[in-house]
Scaffold this motif. Sequence first.
Motif, PDB file in Angstrom:
ATOM      1  N   THR A   1      44.033  49.210  37.824  1.00  0.00           N
ATOM      2  CA  THR A   1      45.287  49.953  37.751  1.00  0.00           C
ATOM      3  C   THR A   1      45.337  51.085  38.772  1.00  0.00           C
ATOM      4  OG1 THR A   1      44.343  51.239  35.926  1.00  0.00           O
ATOM      5  CG2 THR A   1      45.730  49.382  35.343  1.00  0.00           C
ATOM      6  N   ALA A   2      44.206  51.712  39.031  1.00  0.00           N
ATOM      7  CA  ALA A   2      44.168  52.782  40.032  1.00  0.00           C
ATOM      8  C   ALA A   2      44.466  52.221  41.421  1.00  0.00           C
ATOM      9  CB  ALA A   2      42.803  53.469  40.020  1.00  0.00           C
ATOM     10  N   CYS A   3      43.938  51.039  41.715  1.00  0.00           N
ATOM     11  CA  CYS A   3      44.191  50.409  43.015  1.00  0.00           C
ATOM     12  C   CYS A   3      45.655  50.041  43.174  1.00  0.00           C
ATOM     13  CB  CYS A   3      43.323  49.167  43.169  1.00  0.00           C
ATOM     14  SG  CYS A   3      41.576  49.516  43.461  1.00  0.00           S
ATOM     15  N   ILE A   4      46.261  49.550  42.101  1.00  0.00           N
ATOM     16  CA  ILE A   4      47.683  49.202  42.145  1.00  0.00           C
ATOM     17  C   ILE A   4      48.513  50.449  42.415  1.00  0.00           C
ATOM     18  CG2 ILE A   4      49.645  48.407  40.750  1.00  0.00           C
ATOM     19  CD1 ILE A   4      47.648  46.535  39.308  1.00  0.00           C
ATOM     20  N   GLU A   5      48.212  51.502  41.678  1.00  0.00           N
ATOM     21  CA  GLU A   5      48.937  52.764  41.849  1.00  0.00           C
ATOM     22  C   GLU A   5      48.806  53.288  43.272  1.00  0.00           C
ATOM     23  OE1 GLU A   5      49.141  56.507  38.969  1.00  0.00           O
ATOM     24  OE2 GLU A   5      47.275  56.503  40.140  1.00  0.00           O
ATOM     25  N   TYR A   6      47.596  53.272  43.815  1.00  0.00           N
ATOM     26  CA  TYR A   6      47.349  53.795  45.161  1.00  0.00           C
ATOM     27  C   TYR A   6      48.055  52.952  46.220  1.00  0.00           C
ATOM     28  CZ  TYR A   6      44.828  55.780  49.123  1.00  0.00           C
ATOM     29  OH  TYR A   6      44.514  56.410  50.294  1.00  0.00           O
ATOM     30  N   ALA A   7      47.970  51.635  46.076  1.00  0.00           N
ATOM     31  CA  ALA A   7      48.575  50.746  47.065  1.00  0.00           C
ATOM     32  C   ALA A   7      50.093  50.907  47.128  1.00  0.00           C
ATOM     33  CB  ALA A   7      48.220  49.296  46.748  1.00  0.00           C
ATOM     34  N   VAL A   8      50.710  51.051  45.963  1.00  0.00           N
ATOM     35  CA  VAL A   8      52.169  51.140  45.907  1.00  0.00           C
ATOM     36  C   VAL A   8      52.673  52.529  46.254  1.00  0.00           C
ATOM     37  CG1 VAL A   8      54.189  50.937  44.378  1.00  0.00           C
ATOM     38  CG2 VAL A   8      52.332  49.255  44.230  1.00  0.00           C
ATOM     39  N   ASN A   9      52.053  53.550  45.688  1.00  0.00           N
ATOM     40  CA  ASN A   9      52.583  54.913  45.833  1.00  0.00           C
ATOM     41  C   ASN A   9      52.074  55.676  47.052  1.00  0.00           C
ATOM     42  OD1 ASN A   9      54.129  54.661  43.520  1.00  0.00           O
ATOM     43  ND2 ASN A   9      52.561  55.514  42.173  1.00  0.00           N
ATOM     44  N   VAL A  10      50.894  55.317  47.533  1.00  0.00           N
ATOM     45  CA  VAL A  10      50.339  56.023  48.687  1.00  0.00           C
ATOM     46  C   VAL A  10      50.424  55.178  49.958  1.00  0.00           C
ATOM     47  CG1 VAL A  10      48.278  57.110  49.663  1.00  0.00           C
ATOM     48  CG2 VAL A  10      48.777  57.363  47.219  1.00  0.00           C
ATOM     49  N   LEU A  11      49.954  53.953  49.878  1.00  0.00           N
ATOM     50  CA  LEU A  11      49.956  53.097  51.067  1.00  0.00           C
ATOM     51  C   LEU A  11      51.315  52.449  51.326  1.00  0.00           C
ATOM     52  CD1 LEU A  11      46.475  51.372  50.617  1.00  0.00           C
ATOM     53  CD2 LEU A  11      47.064  53.314  52.062  1.00  0.00           C
ATOM     54  N   LYS A  12      52.187  52.456  50.310  1.00  0.00           N
ATOM     55  CA  LYS A  12      53.556  51.934  50.456  1.00  0.00           C
ATOM     56  C   LYS A  12      53.571  50.461  50.896  1.00  0.00           C
ATOM     57  CE  LYS A  12      54.941  56.229  49.830  1.00  0.00           C
ATOM     58  NZ  LYS A  12      55.469  56.690  48.517  1.00  0.00           N
ATOM     59  N   VAL A  13      52.774  49.644  50.239  1.00  0.00           N
ATOM     60  CA  VAL A  13      52.752  48.221  50.592  1.00  0.00           C
ATOM     61  C   VAL A  13      54.128  47.606  50.384  1.00  0.00           C
ATOM     62  CG1 VAL A  13      50.294  47.906  50.115  1.00  0.00           C
ATOM     63  CG2 VAL A  13      51.957  47.593  48.263  1.00  0.00           C
ATOM     64  N   GLU A  14      54.412  46.569  51.154  1.00  0.00           N
ATOM     65  CA  GLU A  14      55.726  45.933  51.114  1.00  0.00           C
ATOM     66  C   GLU A  14      55.778  44.760  50.142  1.00  0.00           C
ATOM     67  OE1 GLU A  14      56.312  44.751  55.124  1.00  0.00           O
ATOM     68  OE2 GLU A  14      56.194  46.793  55.916  1.00  0.00           O
ATOM     69  N   GLN A  15      54.606  44.246  49.779  1.00  0.00           N
ATOM     70  CA  GLN A  15      54.584  43.127  48.851  1.00  0.00           C
ATOM     71  C   GLN A  15      53.274  43.101  48.075  1.00  0.00           C
ATOM     72  OE1 GLN A  15      55.207  39.692  51.307  1.00  0.00           O
ATOM     73  NE2 GLN A  15      53.363  39.982  52.488  1.00  0.00           N
ATOM     74  N   ILE A  16      53.336  42.482  46.902  1.00  0.00           N
ATOM     75  CA  ILE A  16      52.165  42.307  46.057  1.00  0.00           C
ATOM     76  C   ILE A  16      51.982  40.816  45.805  1.00  0.00           C
ATOM     77  CG2 ILE A  16      51.056  42.841  43.866  1.00  0.00           C
ATOM     78  CD1 ILE A  16      52.881  45.276  43.630  1.00  0.00           C
ATOM     79  N   ILE A  17      50.786  40.332  46.070  1.00  0.00           N
ATOM     80  CA  ILE A  17      50.456  38.938  45.810  1.00  0.00           C
ATOM     81  C   ILE A  17      49.514  38.861  44.611  1.00  0.00           C
ATOM     82  CG2 ILE A  17      49.173  36.926  46.664  1.00  0.00           C
ATOM     83  CD1 ILE A  17      50.158  37.585  49.459  1.00  0.00           C
ATOM     84  N   ILE A  18      49.861  38.024  43.648  1.00  0.00           N
ATOM     85  CA  ILE A  18      48.938  37.672  42.572  1.00  0.00           C
ATOM     86  C   ILE A  18      48.423  36.284  42.903  1.00  0.00           C
ATOM     87  CG2 ILE A  18      48.614  37.215  40.120  1.00  0.00           C
ATOM     88  CD1 ILE A  18      49.252  40.047  40.481  1.00  0.00           C
ATOM     89  N   CYS A  19      47.139  36.161  43.200  1.00  0.00           N
ATOM     90  CA  CYS A  19      46.584  34.876  43.630  1.00  0.00           C
ATOM     91  C   CYS A  19      45.573  34.344  42.615  1.00  0.00           C
ATOM     92  CB  CYS A  19      45.910  35.021  44.999  1.00  0.00           C
ATOM     93  SG  CYS A  19      45.211  33.470  45.624  1.00  0.00           S
ATOM     94  N   GLY A  20      45.936  33.216  41.996  1.00  0.00           N
ATOM     95  CA  GLY A  20      45.008  32.497  41.136  1.00  0.00           C
ATOM     96  C   GLY A  20      44.455  31.305  41.887  1.00  0.00           C
ATOM     97  N   HIS A  21      43.539  30.575  41.270  1.00  0.00           N
ATOM     98  CA  HIS A  21      42.934  29.452  41.992  1.00  0.00           C
ATOM     99  C   HIS A  21      42.448  28.370  41.037  1.00  0.00           C
ATOM    100  CE1 HIS A  21      38.686  30.422  40.938  1.00  0.00           C
ATOM    101  NE2 HIS A  21      39.172  31.643  40.803  1.00  0.00           N
ATOM    102  N   SER A  22      42.143  27.220  41.582  1.00  0.00           N
ATOM    103  CA  SER A  22      41.658  26.092  40.800  1.00  0.00           C
ATOM    104  C   SER A  22      40.244  26.355  40.291  1.00  0.00           C
ATOM    105  CB  SER A  22      41.669  24.819  41.654  1.00  0.00           C
ATOM    106  OG  SER A  22      40.817  24.961  42.784  1.00  0.00           O
ATOM    107  N   ASN A  23      39.888  25.689  39.197  1.00  0.00           N
ATOM    108  CA  ASN A  23      38.545  25.791  38.623  1.00  0.00           C
ATOM    109  C   ASN A  23      38.127  27.244  38.402  1.00  0.00           C
ATOM    110  OD1 ASN A  23      35.162  25.302  39.483  1.00  0.00           O
ATOM    111  ND2 ASN A  23      36.115  24.445  37.668  1.00  0.00           N
ATOM    112  N   CYS A  24      39.037  28.051  37.829  1.00  0.00           N
ATOM    113  CA  CYS A  24      38.780  29.471  37.602  1.00  0.00           C
ATOM    114  C   CYS A  24      37.948  29.654  36.335  1.00  0.00           C
ATOM    115  CB  CYS A  24      40.092  30.231  37.480  1.00  0.00           C
ATOM    116  SG  CYS A  24      39.890  32.004  37.168  1.00  0.00           S
TER     117      CYS A  24
END
Length: 212
Positions: free
Chosen positions: A84-107
């Motif tokens: 959650t801290a990384c999400i907050e920092y990326a959005v509010n400080v680094l101002k990222v333009e997009q968020i990717i949620i990446c899942g994968h096979s055989n998880c």
Amino acid sequence: MNNLIAGLIKFRTQDYEEHKNLFCRLKRSQQPHTLFIGCSDSRVVPELITKSLPGELFVVRNIANIVPQYHHVLEQEAPMSATTACIEYAVNVLKVEQIIICGHSNCGGCGSIYLSDEELTELPVTKKWLELAQTVKTRVLKELDDPDDIMKREWLTEQINIVEQIKHLLTYPFIVEKYNKREIDIIGMYYTIESGEVFIYNALKGVFELAN
């Protein structure tokens, strides 16, 4: 260890030299365009899959690419705080333009949500973390026609998990605000290890479509 040292030397003498100017520009700051939330699985390499250079992705990895809902942030539950801290920092400080949620096979993480309490006795922190995916388990078991079809349960869990984590992202007020203003995009991505194929979630159709 010898293999790792050899890799470090190869990086310094080859890869670094190839991108030396880039690394010099990144010396004091970063401006990643994307927050990449993926699984900690060693077979999933975000920069390799997306062909991204250093400085482009702000990467968060955990078991089963889970996003704790915002109320867990307020409760300050320790296992959830790093993500959650990384999400907050990326959005509010680094101002990222997009968020990717990446899942994968055989998880393995997604598969572990079906383990019994006894099977997770020696992994109390992991057990606590996987509780965040119980809604995924409930939904899969409801949609699964044949509970003995392990293969179908596997990919259904992995894909539904991505969709659920997108919903979790939208419990964060600061993300909702930017999302409604179209200042940030949220993308669901499913990576198939054995084929190299990546599928993108189409929210309008409710399906994952091959990226091409």
